[in-house]
Design an enzyme around this catalytic site. Structure first.
Site, mmCIF file in Angstrom:
data_model
loop_
_atom_site.group_PDB
_atom_site.id
_atom_site.type_symbol
_atom_site.label_atom_id
_atom_site.label_comp_id
_atom_site.label_asym_id
_atom_site.label_seq_id
_atom_site.Cartn_x
_atom_site.Cartn_y
_atom_site.Cartn_z
ATOM 1 N N LYS A 55 0.900 -1.130 -0.022
ATOM 2 C CA LYS A 55 -0.411 -0.266 0.429
ATOM 3 C C LYS A 55 1.007 1.217 0.054
ATOM 4 O O LYS A 55 1.397 1.165 0.018
ATOM 5 C CB LYS A 55 -1.454 0.186 1.639
ATOM 6 C CG LYS A 55 -0.348 0.187 2.518
ATOM 7 C CD LYS A 55 -1.066 1.020 3.515
ATOM 8 C CE LYS A 55 -2.487 -0.180 3.869
ATOM 9 N NZ LYS A 55 -3.223 0.043 4.799
ATOM 10 N N LYS A 70 -7.661 -5.835 -2.462
ATOM 11 C CA LYS A 70 -7.979 -4.490 -1.597
ATOM 12 C C LYS A 70 -8.845 -3.326 -1.732
ATOM 13 O O LYS A 70 -7.574 -2.430 -2.896
ATOM 14 C CB LYS A 70 -7.452 -4.494 -0.890
ATOM 15 C CG LYS A 70 -8.296 -4.214 0.498
ATOM 16 C CD LYS A 70 -7.453 -4.201 1.682
ATOM 17 C CE LYS A 70 -6.506 -3.964 1.743
ATOM 18 N NZ LYS A 70 -5.473 -4.083 3.149
#
Length: 235
Positions: free
Chosen positions: A27, A85
């Site tokens: 991320k 995600k």
């Protein structure tokens, strides 16, 4: 319960792996709670991990732009992520959430049916103006996603357990399981919350700040990952 750790680069990914993380989640915290990193960053982590653990990649705290979101999801899948995600930040009603999530799932499945889609809602949904997490399992099941997650939208040191109580989170996990989904919890959770997390029984615990010494903008430390992983294995 599997431990998901969120690195931003190769150094942190190695620390997460050395510490025993079950899922390596690429991320970029500079872009938000579920901020997306670059395709080459995902690819480099996939090459580093080399099959020793699944790799997840966040694609953002998404606005209500289904086409943009589906392209981002495909990019993460092409870059090698096993889990894609998506944070459903820009929707507040189940119908909107379905309209956003369904193309994400389709773009991933059309590329590779083995890849998994994680749909995330936010425990602080009232201040974020987004979908209530308890509505997420039905939305995710309707769209064919694999995992549902609760995180915090605003990273100000407050945890998911400050916005949703244990019984609400238990209901979230049980609803997911009833619909054939896995459930994940995140949002400034760590050692001191393990007792509550044990009673909630998610399939996945997602962390960053807890393994950076409490500051998610610092760096991941292998010894902190190892300590958290060991504590999880004892509960």
């Amino acid at each position: 319960m599997r431990l998901l750790v969120s690195p931003i680069n190769l150094e942190e990914a190695m620390a997460a792996l050395d510490g025993g993380a079950d899922i390596i989640d690429v991320k970029n915290p500079r872009e938000g709670s579920l901020g997306a990193n670059f395709p080459w960053a995902i690819r480099s982590v996939v090459e580093l991990v080399a099959g020793r653990a699944p790799v997840s990649a966040t694609i953002g705290d998404l606005p209500f732009k289904p086409g943009t979101a589906s392209l981002a999801a495909l990019g993460a899948a092409v870059s090698g992520a096993d889990y894609i995600k998506a944070g459903l930040l820009g929707v507040s009603e189940p119908e909107e959430a379905i309209e956003l999530l369904r193309p994400i799932v389709r773009s991933v499945r059309d590329f590779d049916s083995r890849r998994k889609v994680v749909a995330a809602a936010y425990s602080d949904f009232r201040r974020a103006g987004s979908l209530p997490p308890l509505a997420l399992p039905e939305v995710a099941a309707e769209c064919g996603a694999d995992v549902v997650m609760v995180d915090t939208a605003v990273k100000d040191g407050r945890s998911t357990l400050e916005f949703m109580d244990v019984e609400e989170l238990k209901h979230f996990v049980e609803s997911a399981h009833d619909l054939g989904l896995e459930a994940a919890l995140a949002g400034n959770l760590g050692m001191k919350e393990l007792g509550a997390i044990r009673s909630i029984s998610p399939d996945i615990l997602g962390v960053r700040g807890a393994v950076c010494g409490g500051d998610r903008n610092s760096r991941i430390r292998a010894e902190l990952v190892r300590a958290l992983k060991s504590s999880i294995e004892r509960i």
